[in-house]
Design a protein around this motif. Structure first.
Motif, PDB file in Angstrom:
ATOM      1  N   MET A 155      -0.909  39.664 -16.488  1.00 38.60           N
ATOM      2  CA  MET A 155      -0.845  38.204 -16.466  1.00 38.60           C
ATOM      3  C   MET A 155       0.461  37.785 -15.806  1.00 38.60           C
ATOM      4  O   MET A 155       1.518  38.354 -16.098  1.00 38.60           O
ATOM      5  N   PRO A 156       0.417  36.796 -14.903  1.00 38.82           N
ATOM      6  CA  PRO A 156       1.672  36.320 -14.304  1.00 38.82           C
ATOM      7  C   PRO A 156       2.619  35.805 -15.390  1.00 38.82           C
ATOM      8  O   PRO A 156       2.197  35.412 -16.479  1.00 38.82           O
ATOM      9  N   GLY A 157       3.901  35.825 -15.090  1.00 42.48           N
ATOM     10  CA  GLY A 157       4.878  35.338 -16.050  1.00 42.48           C
ATOM     11  C   GLY A 157       4.634  33.895 -16.428  1.00 42.48           C
ATOM     12  O   GLY A 157       4.148  33.083 -15.622  1.00 42.48           O
ATOM     13  N   LEU A 158       4.957  33.553 -17.663  1.00 44.10           N
ATOM     14  CA  LEU A 158       4.735  32.198 -18.172  1.00 44.10           C
ATOM     15  C   LEU A 158       6.057  31.536 -18.537  1.00 44.10           C
ATOM     16  O   LEU A 158       6.128  30.755 -19.473  1.00 44.10           O
ATOM     17  N   ALA A 159       7.105  31.844 -17.786  1.00 42.54           N
ATOM     18  CA  ALA A 159       8.422  31.312 -18.113  1.00 42.54           C
ATOM     19  C   ALA A 159       8.472  29.788 -18.009  1.00 42.54           C
ATOM     20  O   ALA A 159       9.348  29.157 -18.600  1.00 42.54           O
ATOM     21  N   HIS A 160       7.531  29.208 -17.258  1.00 41.49           N
ATOM     22  CA  HIS A 160       7.508  27.753 -17.107  1.00 41.49           C
ATOM     23  C   HIS A 160       6.883  27.053 -18.313  1.00 41.49           C
ATOM     24  O   HIS A 160       6.958  25.834 -18.429  1.00 41.49           O
ATOM     25  N   LEU A 161       6.279  27.823 -19.218  1.00 41.60           N
ATOM     26  CA  LEU A 161       5.413  27.263 -20.254  1.00 41.60           C
ATOM     27  C   LEU A 161       6.138  27.110 -21.588  1.00 41.60           C
ATOM     28  O   LEU A 161       6.800  28.033 -22.054  1.00 41.60           O
ATOM     29  N   GLN A 162       5.985  25.948 -22.216  1.00 39.15           N
ATOM     30  CA  GLN A 162       6.403  25.719 -23.593  1.00 39.15           C
ATOM     31  C   GLN A 162       5.146  25.639 -24.462  1.00 39.15           C
ATOM     32  O   GLN A 162       4.119  25.086 -24.028  1.00 39.15           O
ATOM     33  N   TYR A 163       5.242  26.154 -25.690  1.00 46.66           N
ATOM     34  CA  TYR A 163       4.028  26.212 -26.498  1.00 46.66           C
ATOM     35  C   TYR A 163       4.330  25.992 -27.978  1.00 46.66           C
ATOM     36  O   TYR A 163       5.477  26.087 -28.437  1.00 46.66           O
ATOM     37  N   GLY A 164       3.278  25.702 -28.709  1.00 45.57           N
ATOM     38  CA  GLY A 164       3.328  25.624 -30.165  1.00 45.57           C
ATOM     39  C   GLY A 164       2.017  26.152 -30.715  1.00 45.57           C
ATOM     40  O   GLY A 164       0.972  26.066 -30.057  1.00 45.57           O
ATOM     41  N   VAL A 165       2.045  26.710 -31.915  1.00 46.50           N
ATOM     42  CA  VAL A 165       0.853  27.309 -32.525  1.00 46.50           C
ATOM     43  C   VAL A 165       0.665  26.759 -33.936  1.00 46.50           C
ATOM     44  O   VAL A 165       1.603  26.787 -34.747  1.00 46.50           O
ATOM     45  N   LEU A 166      -0.538  26.271 -34.201  1.00 46.89           N
ATOM     46  CA  LEU A 166      -0.970  25.940 -35.560  1.00 46.89           C
ATOM     47  C   LEU A 166      -1.921  27.046 -35.995  1.00 46.89           C
ATOM     48  O   LEU A 166      -3.037  27.159 -35.473  1.00 46.89           O
ATOM     49  N   ALA A 167      -1.473  27.890 -36.918  1.00 44.40           N
ATOM     50  CA  ALA A 167      -2.225  29.075 -37.329  1.00 44.40           C
ATOM     51  C   ALA A 167      -2.909  28.805 -38.668  1.00 44.40           C
ATOM     52  O   ALA A 167      -2.244  28.536 -39.671  1.00 44.40           O
ATOM     53  N   LEU A 168      -4.234  28.887 -38.681  1.00 46.98           N
ATOM     54  CA  LEU A 168      -5.014  28.651 -39.892  1.00 46.98           C
ATOM     55  C   LEU A 168      -5.383  29.988 -40.517  1.00 46.98           C
ATOM     56  O   LEU A 168      -5.775  30.928 -39.819  1.00 46.98           O
ATOM     57  N   GLY A 169      -5.275  30.073 -41.836  1.00 45.88           N
ATOM     58  CA  GLY A 169      -5.595  31.321 -42.496  1.00 45.88           C
ATOM     59  C   GLY A 169      -5.734  31.165 -43.996  1.00 45.88           C
ATOM     60  O   GLY A 169      -5.721  30.055 -44.538  1.00 45.88           O
ATOM     61  N   ASP A 170      -5.856  32.286 -44.664  1.00 46.72           N
ATOM     62  CA  ASP A 170      -6.008  32.350 -46.118  1.00 46.72           C
ATOM     63  C   ASP A 170      -5.005  33.385 -46.626  1.00 46.72           C
ATOM     64  O   ASP A 170      -5.097  34.570 -46.305  1.00 46.72           O
ATOM     65  N   ARG A 171      -4.026  32.925 -47.418  1.00 41.94           N
ATOM     66  CA  ARG A 171      -2.945  33.807 -47.847  1.00 41.94           C
ATOM     67  C   ARG A 171      -3.425  34.939 -48.757  1.00 41.94           C
ATOM     68  O   ARG A 171      -2.692  35.911 -48.975  1.00 41.94           O
ATOM     69  N   SER A 172      -4.637  34.847 -49.277  1.00 43.32           N
ATOM     70  CA  SER A 172      -5.134  35.922 -50.141  1.00 43.32           C
ATOM     71  C   SER A 172      -5.468  37.182 -49.338  1.00 43.32           C
ATOM     72  O   SER A 172      -5.640  38.250 -49.918  1.00 43.32           O
ATOM     73  N   TYR A 173      -5.568  37.046 -48.017  1.00 43.80           N
ATOM     74  CA  TYR A 173      -5.823  38.207 -47.167  1.00 43.80           C
ATOM     75  C   TYR A 173      -4.496  38.838 -46.736  1.00 43.80           C
ATOM     76  O   TYR A 173      -3.491  38.153 -46.581  1.00 43.80           O
ATOM     77  N   ASP A 174      -4.541  40.156 -46.495  1.00 42.39           N
ATOM     78  CA  ASP A 174      -3.322  40.875 -46.124  1.00 42.39           C
ATOM     79  C   ASP A 174      -2.779  40.393 -44.784  1.00 42.39           C
ATOM     80  O   ASP A 174      -1.569  40.253 -44.608  1.00 42.39           O
ATOM     81  N   HIS A 175      -3.659  40.149 -43.822  1.00 37.30           N
ATOM     82  CA  HIS A 175      -3.237  39.766 -42.474  1.00 37.30           C
ATOM     83  C   HIS A 175      -3.364  38.249 -42.328  1.00 37.30           C
ATOM     84  O   HIS A 175      -4.210  37.741 -41.599  1.00 37.30           O
ATOM     85  N   TYR A 176      -2.469  37.574 -43.010  1.00 38.88           N
ATOM     86  CA  TYR A 176      -2.498  36.105 -43.080  1.00 38.88           C
ATOM     87  C   TYR A 176      -2.140  35.501 -41.716  1.00 38.88           C
ATOM     88  O   TYR A 176      -1.120  35.849 -41.129  1.00 38.88           O
ATOM     89  N   CYS A 177      -3.013  34.606 -41.217  1.00 46.32           N
ATOM     90  CA  CYS A 177      -2.779  33.903 -39.946  1.00 46.32           C
ATOM     91  C   CYS A 177      -2.522  34.884 -38.800  1.00 46.32           C
ATOM     92  O   CYS A 177      -1.761  34.599 -37.868  1.00 46.32           O
ATOM     93  N   ALA A 178      -3.179  36.033 -38.841  1.00 49.74           N
ATOM     94  CA  ALA A 178      -2.874  37.101 -37.890  1.00 49.74           C
ATOM     95  C   ALA A 178      -3.146  36.695 -36.453  1.00 49.74           C
ATOM     96  O   ALA A 178      -2.362  37.027 -35.549  1.00 49.74           O
ATOM     97  N   PHE A 179      -4.257  36.012 -36.195  1.00 46.84           N
ATOM     98  CA  PHE A 179      -4.572  35.683 -34.811  1.00 46.84           C
ATOM     99  C   PHE A 179      -3.573  34.673 -34.243  1.00 46.84           C
ATOM    100  O   PHE A 179      -3.178  34.770 -33.075  1.00 46.84           O
ATOM    101  N   GLY A 180      -3.144  33.719 -35.054  1.00 49.03           N
ATOM    102  CA  GLY A 180      -2.122  32.783 -34.592  1.00 49.03           C
ATOM    103  C   GLY A 180      -0.843  33.501 -34.220  1.00 49.03           C
ATOM    104  O   GLY A 180      -0.223  33.215 -33.184  1.00 49.03           O
ATOM    105  N   HIS A 181      -0.439  34.469 -35.037  1.00 51.05           N
ATOM    106  CA  HIS A 181       0.772  35.231 -34.731  1.00 51.05           C
ATOM    107  C   HIS A 181       0.550  36.171 -33.539  1.00 51.05           C
ATOM    108  O   HIS A 181       1.491  36.451 -32.783  1.00 51.05           O
ATOM    109  N   GLN A 182      -0.677  36.644 -33.362  1.00 46.68           N
ATOM    110  CA  GLN A 182      -0.981  37.457 -32.183  1.00 46.68           C
ATOM    111  C   GLN A 182      -0.804  36.633 -30.911  1.00 46.68           C
ATOM    112  O   GLN A 182      -0.236  37.110 -29.916  1.00 46.68           O
ATOM    113  N   LEU A 183      -1.272  35.399 -30.934  1.00 47.16           N
ATOM    114  CA  LEU A 183      -1.085  34.508 -29.793  1.00 47.16           C
ATOM    115  C   LEU A 183       0.405  34.257 -29.532  1.00 47.16           C
ATOM    116  O   LEU A 183       0.862  34.284 -28.386  1.00 47.16           O
ATOM    117  N   ASP A 184       1.153  34.000 -30.607  1.00 43.08           N
ATOM    118  CA  ASP A 184       2.584  33.744 -30.479  1.00 43.08           C
ATOM    119  C   ASP A 184       3.291  34.934 -29.824  1.00 43.08           C
ATOM    120  O   ASP A 184       4.099  34.770 -28.900  1.00 43.08           O
TER     121      ASP A 184
END
Length: 535
Positions: A155-184
């Motif tokens: 993927m080309p560099g994304l140095a020009h990009l600013q971002y924010g993530v709203l990660a939805l999840g369930d804290r009762s699971y071990d991998h809480y909000c994992a996909f949001g953190h994967q994106l981050d």
């Protein structure tokens, strides 16, 4: 308004029920005594056509909701890209609300599903917001599969990009909000810069969603005027102190406020890093004028025991009243949105301190929140307040070195940490603080210098942009102290940054990355050793 994902669940149940009903009707063709009909009966044709039309209509509704949409306000303005990844529809609902909030602030918006996201779309965007749900044990939504394949490709560099993530999840699971953190993590590795820390939402937690809504207002350049997505259960606190901290400053007035909790809830607790959510009100004179112009009695009692005047003081004042019909008027009222302020005191002090700058609109009138707190409320008045936990900005153990960086009213969140650590006997603390001038804007100067003299504050670096010193801003001072920053990080220090989202926070982030390296900076974020409370 209730934002829990039960609507999506109900929709899935109804669809499954409809499919079972159709299957049962079709089954009759196989068990009918007359056997399979070569030529369908007219009634069968009617059922088939009706089912087909219903299916086409449902597809049309889904396409209409998920269609790419863009609103252009300024032809020269690049739209904010809002990307959703949803398993049950809840993330889509929040993404749509996110887009609406940005549009209401005058920003152009692109709303896209994550499977449509590619390098071209990212290259065309300067800012992107992700609303991403996690399913099961840390899995992404099913429709994210095409994008996951692209994540594994160059993927080309994304140095020009600013971002924010709203990660939805369930804290009762071990991998809480994992996909949001994967994106981050993926965005960071490709050089994109986070505008703020990932906002985690546990089971549609209302407080986290309100915080996200507050951040959206900051992206638009001012707190959002939209009603809160979820109502706040305020408590009646009492304003006991208000002090103007910077008389004579060329900047806006900064006030130091102190509030006491209600007597029956004196045990309310918070930690350094937590947030005070304030419910603002209109000035009484504004409500009186509105009532007179609409020939309404402000003393009229409502079902909840409040007067109409009290209810209006906490609401957006509508332009119409439906002919003076009170029930219709009440149905039109929308509550004023809350305002968030970093708590500037430690819990053992039994009072919440706030430090805020009086904001002024383009027409010269004060902002809703700061106007209420700085101009209108009187000592002894009741202030609607709720403490919101902010664990991503909580403190560290007393034996861990702490670097605190901030500017302007960001001193509030940093002061709370210093006072909390002072009580705990922690002395390895380094504060870098920036404002306009030392003569007028060195907030809490005496207190900070006393901390330094006692050895509790190991290092104090204060810089002032209008005083002509070599280092105008905190990022300049931090850059000049690069070897010291590196040593503190090597010693295990945690870095806390509090202050403006525009200017200071990204500039400090760039210095930290330059000094410790991009990979190590990302490792500090993952380890919780680099945290930010920016606005």
């Amino acid at each position: 308004m209730n934002l829990r994902p039960s609507r999506a669940l109900l929709g899935n149940v109804l669809v499954i029920g409809a499919l079972l009903l159709i299957a049962a009707l079709l089954l009759r063709l196989h068990v009918d005594d007359s056997g399979w009909q070569v030529a369908p009966r007219p009634r069968d044709w009617q059922w088939a056509v009706t089912s087909l039309l219903a299916y086409v209509g449902l597809c049309g509704v889904l396409w209409w909701r998920m269609r790419p949409r863009i609103e252009r306000v300024d032809p020269s303005q690049r739209p904010v890209l809002v990307v959703w990844a949803s398993q049950t529809g809840f993330a889509l609902q929040l993404a749509e609300r996110t887009a609406d909030a940005l549009r209401s602030a005058g920003l152009a918006v692109r709303l896209r599903s994550i499977e449509a996201l590619d390098a071209t779309l990212l290259a065309q965007s300067d800012r992107v917001l992700f609303v991403a749900s996690t399913t099961g044990e840390g899995d992404p939504p099913d429709h994210a599969a095409p994008f996951l394949q692209r994540m594994d490709q160059p993927m080309p560099g994304l140095a020009h990009l600013q971002y924010g993530v709203l990660a939805l999840g369930d804290r009762s699971y071990d991998h809480y909000c994992a996909f949001g953190h994967q994106l981050d993590g993926w965005l960071r590795r490709h050089g994109a810069r986070a505008m703020f820390d990932t906002v985690e939402v546990n089971n549609a937690d209302p407080a986290s969603l309100r915080h996200w809504q507050q951040l959206l207002g900051q992206l638009g350049g001012a707190p959002t005027e939209q009603p809160d997505w979820t109502a706040i259960d305020y408590q009646p606190w009492t304003l006991v102190q208000r002090e103007h901290l910077n008389p004579g400053s060329v900047g806006g007035p900064v006030h130091w406020l102190r509030l006491r909790p209600p007597v029956d809830q004196a045990d309310v607790r918070w930690q350094a890093g937590d947030i005070a959510e304030i419910g603002p009100r209109h000035a009484p004179a504004v409500v009186d004028a509105w009532l007179r112009s609409h020939a309404l009695d402000g003393d009229a009692r409502l079902d909840d025991g409040q007067t109409l005047h009290q209810h209006l003081s906490r609401s957006h004042l509508p332009g119409v009243t439906a002919g003076g019909d009170l029930p219709t008027l009440l149905s039109l009222l929308q509550p004023l949105p809350h305002r968030e302020y970093s708590i500037a005191s430690a819990a053992h002090e039994d009072a919440v301190d706030l430090v805020l700058r009086r904001q002024v609109r383009d027409d010269g009138t004060p902002g809703i929140g700061s106007g209420w707190l700085c101009d209108i409320a009187q000592l002894g008045d009741t202030i609607d307040l709720r403490v919101r936990r902010n664990p991503n900005f909580h403190g560290v153990a007393a034996d861990v070195p702490l670097i605190l960086i901030g500017n302007g009213t960001g001193i509030a969140g940093l002061r709370a940490h210093l006072r909390e650590r002072d009580a705990a006997g922690a002395s390895r603390n380094w504060l870098l603080f920036g404002e306009r001038s030392a003569a007028h804007d060195f907030h809490f100067r005496t207190e900070l210098e006393q901390m330094q003299q006692r050895g509790m504050l190991e290092r104090l670096d204060a810089v002032f942009s209008r005083d002509g010193a070599p280092h105008r801003y905190v990022q300049h001072r931090l850059q000049a102290e690069a070897p010291l920053l590196q040593r503190w990080v090597d010693d295990g220090a945690t870095i806390l940054v509090c202050g403006s989202l525009q200017g200071m926070a990204p500039a400090v982030d760039a210095v930290i990355e330059e000094v410790v390296g991009a990979k190590r900076k990302d490792a500090l974020v993952v380890a919780g050793r680099y945290r930010r409370d920016v606005y």
